[in-house]
Design a protein around this motif. Structure first.
Motif, PDB file in Angstrom:
ATOM      1  N   VAL A  67       9.321  -2.860   2.934  1.00 17.72           N
ATOM      2  CA  VAL A  67       8.634  -4.076   4.314  1.00 17.72           C
ATOM      3  C   VAL A  67       7.188  -3.578   4.343  1.00 17.72           C
ATOM      4  O   VAL A  67       6.102  -4.043   4.330  1.00 17.72           O
ATOM      5  CB  VAL A  67       9.302  -4.228   4.711  1.00 17.72           C
ATOM      6  CG1 VAL A  67       8.649  -5.016   6.113  1.00 17.72           C
ATOM      7  CG2 VAL A  67      10.010  -5.257   4.748  1.00 17.72           C
ATOM      8  N   ILE A  68       7.043  -2.098   4.072  1.00 17.14           N
ATOM      9  CA  ILE A  68       5.956  -1.361   4.219  1.00 17.14           C
ATOM     10  C   ILE A  68       4.806  -1.547   3.321  1.00 17.14           C
ATOM     11  O   ILE A  68       3.740  -1.477   3.889  1.00 17.14           O
ATOM     12  CB  ILE A  68       6.606  -0.307   5.144  1.00 17.14           C
ATOM     13  CG1 ILE A  68       7.205  -0.302   6.709  1.00 17.14           C
ATOM     14  CG2 ILE A  68       5.360   1.071   5.278  1.00 17.14           C
ATOM     15  CD1 ILE A  68       7.991   0.915   7.413  1.00 17.14           C
ATOM     16  N   THR A  69       6.238  -1.203   2.678  1.00 18.15           N
ATOM     17  CA  THR A  69       4.365  -1.186   1.639  1.00 18.15           C
ATOM     18  C   THR A  69       3.820  -3.036   0.940  1.00 18.15           C
ATOM     19  O   THR A  69       2.606  -2.275   0.832  1.00 18.15           O
ATOM     20  CB  THR A  69       5.187  -0.876   0.324  1.00 18.15           C
ATOM     21  OG1 THR A  69       6.057   0.703   0.162  1.00 18.15           O
ATOM     22  CG2 THR A  69       4.352  -1.005  -0.900  1.00 18.15           C
ATOM     23  N   GLU A  70       4.678  -3.849   1.424  1.00 17.69           N
ATOM     24  CA  GLU A  70       4.070  -4.671   0.931  1.00 17.69           C
ATOM     25  C   GLU A  70       3.123  -5.247   1.950  1.00 17.69           C
ATOM     26  O   GLU A  70       2.206  -5.743   1.784  1.00 17.69           O
ATOM     27  CB  GLU A  70       4.746  -6.132   0.946  1.00 17.69           C
ATOM     28  CG  GLU A  70       5.686  -6.181  -0.250  1.00 17.69           C
ATOM     29  CD  GLU A  70       7.052  -7.004  -0.007  1.00 17.69           C
ATOM     30  OE1 GLU A  70       7.189  -8.077   0.997  1.00 17.69           O
ATOM     31  OE2 GLU A  70       7.845  -7.156  -0.862  1.00 17.69           O
ATOM     32  N   PHE A  71       3.225  -5.066   3.453  1.00 13.97           N
ATOM     33  CA  PHE A  71       2.356  -5.177   4.813  1.00 13.97           C
ATOM     34  C   PHE A  71       0.938  -4.242   4.024  1.00 13.97           C
ATOM     35  O   PHE A  71      -0.444  -4.772   4.501  1.00 13.97           O
ATOM     36  CB  PHE A  71       3.285  -4.370   5.801  1.00 13.97           C
ATOM     37  CG  PHE A  71       2.033  -4.144   6.852  1.00 13.97           C
ATOM     38  CD1 PHE A  71       1.077  -5.604   7.879  1.00 13.97           C
ATOM     39  CD2 PHE A  71       1.448  -3.115   7.627  1.00 13.97           C
ATOM     40  CE1 PHE A  71       0.570  -4.726   8.508  1.00 13.97           C
ATOM     41  CE2 PHE A  71       0.601  -3.108   8.198  1.00 13.97           C
ATOM     42  CZ  PHE A  71       0.064  -3.625   9.272  1.00 13.97           C
ATOM     43  N   ARG A 124     -10.803  -0.143   3.477  1.00  8.67           N
ATOM     44  CA  ARG A 124     -10.436   0.727   4.136  1.00  8.67           C
ATOM     45  C   ARG A 124      -9.790   1.457   5.013  1.00  8.67           C
ATOM     46  O   ARG A 124      -9.074   2.126   5.696  1.00  8.67           O
ATOM     47  CB  ARG A 124     -11.435   0.852   5.113  1.00  8.67           C
ATOM     48  CG  ARG A 124     -12.143   1.705   6.017  1.00  8.67           C
ATOM     49  CD  ARG A 124     -13.148   1.467   6.849  1.00  8.67           C
ATOM     50  NE  ARG A 124     -14.117   2.969   7.101  1.00  8.67           N
ATOM     51  CZ  ARG A 124     -14.909   2.919   8.204  1.00  8.67           C
ATOM     52  NH1 ARG A 124     -15.853   1.945   8.371  1.00  8.67           N
ATOM     53  NH2 ARG A 124     -15.317   3.951   8.718  1.00  8.67           N
ATOM     54  N   ALA A 125      -8.968   0.623   5.898  1.00  6.43           N
ATOM     55  CA  ALA A 125      -7.198   0.248   7.013  1.00  6.43           C
ATOM     56  C   ALA A 125      -6.254   1.091   5.852  1.00  6.43           C
ATOM     57  O   ALA A 125      -5.613   1.600   6.183  1.00  6.43           O
ATOM     58  CB  ALA A 125      -7.927  -0.708   7.790  1.00  6.43           C
ATOM     59  N   ARG A 126      -6.293   0.444   5.237  1.00  2.75           N
ATOM     60  CA  ARG A 126      -5.295   0.781   3.758  1.00  2.75           C
ATOM     61  C   ARG A 126      -5.158   2.253   4.200  1.00  2.75           C
ATOM     62  O   ARG A 126      -4.363   3.062   3.278  1.00  2.75           O
ATOM     63  CB  ARG A 126      -5.006  -0.027   2.246  1.00  2.75           C
ATOM     64  CG  ARG A 126      -4.111   0.503   1.574  1.00  2.75           C
ATOM     65  CD  ARG A 126      -4.296  -0.308   0.194  1.00  2.75           C
ATOM     66  NE  ARG A 126      -4.312  -1.858   0.406  1.00  2.75           N
ATOM     67  CZ  ARG A 126      -5.180  -1.972   0.011  1.00  2.75           C
ATOM     68  NH1 ARG A 126      -5.393  -2.078  -1.337  1.00  2.75           N
ATOM     69  NH2 ARG A 126      -6.221  -3.769   0.401  1.00  2.75           N
TER      70      ARG A 126
END
Length: 187
Positions: free
Chosen positions: A122-126, A133-135
């Motif tokens: 779920v965190i990876t998908e998010f 840049r945020a990623r």
């Protein structure tokens, strides 16, 4: 005609998602007793156990087309665990249940691993939904464990920008997780 009890869980999942009643019946036959036994160990009440487990299967059937499950057993065990927590919260026997179960039985390592894997997924998908840049900032902070100062130096931006980006990403992640957990807890 298919021999559903010879089909693996992984092969049953797509059939279940397509609405095959026989696939659902096989899932029910495989897991009802396990889920009931787990519930019984905690609630020690036939009616409450049956209700909790039946609600899980009703929810599973009604939401079959939107399921994102990698481990059927792990998913169902986690579902019964959360359903029992809700049952205990609203039960008139709450004090007695908690007194009899000072420590609730733990689920096996496989189910714990399942929950961690699902959370990571779920965190990876998010993170894939974040702007580039945020990623990158989120990855450097939460995966590579760099400080805000180190991230700022590496990316040539201010520490305040790093802090703001992480704060925004974490708020969005909490919101995303809350929505997903709410749908899961509504079992």
């Amino acid at each position: 005609m298919r021999d559903y009890n010879a089909i693996s869980d992984a092969a049953l999942l797509p059939l279940l998602k397509e609405g095959e009643v026989m696939a659902f019946n096989e899932v029910y036959a495989r897991y009802f007793r396990l889920l009931y036994q787990y519930a019984w160990n905690i609630l020690n009440n036939e009616e409450e156990c049956n209700d909790a487990v039946q609600e899980i299967f009703v929810w599973l059937w009604e939401n079959r087309s939107t399921l994102e499950v990698t481990s059927l057993k792990g998913y169902l065990m986690a579902a019964v665990k959360y359903r029992l927590a809700r049952t205990i919260q609203t039960s008139r026997r709450r004090a007695a249940i908690l007194a009899a179960n000072v420590e609730l039985p733990t689920i096996t390592r496989i189910e714990e691993d399942f929950e961690v894997k699902e959370l990571r997924r779920v965190i990876t998908e998010f993170t894939e939904t974040l702007p580039q840049r945020a990623r990158e900032i989120f990855h450097l902070s939460r995966v590579q464990h760099l400080t805000n100062k180190e991230i700022a130096a590496r990316m040539g931006i201010s520490e305040k920008t790093v802090e703001n980006q992480i704060t925004i990403a974490l708020k969005k992640l909490r919101s995303d997780l809350s929505r997903k957990m709410l749908s899961f807890l509504l079992l």
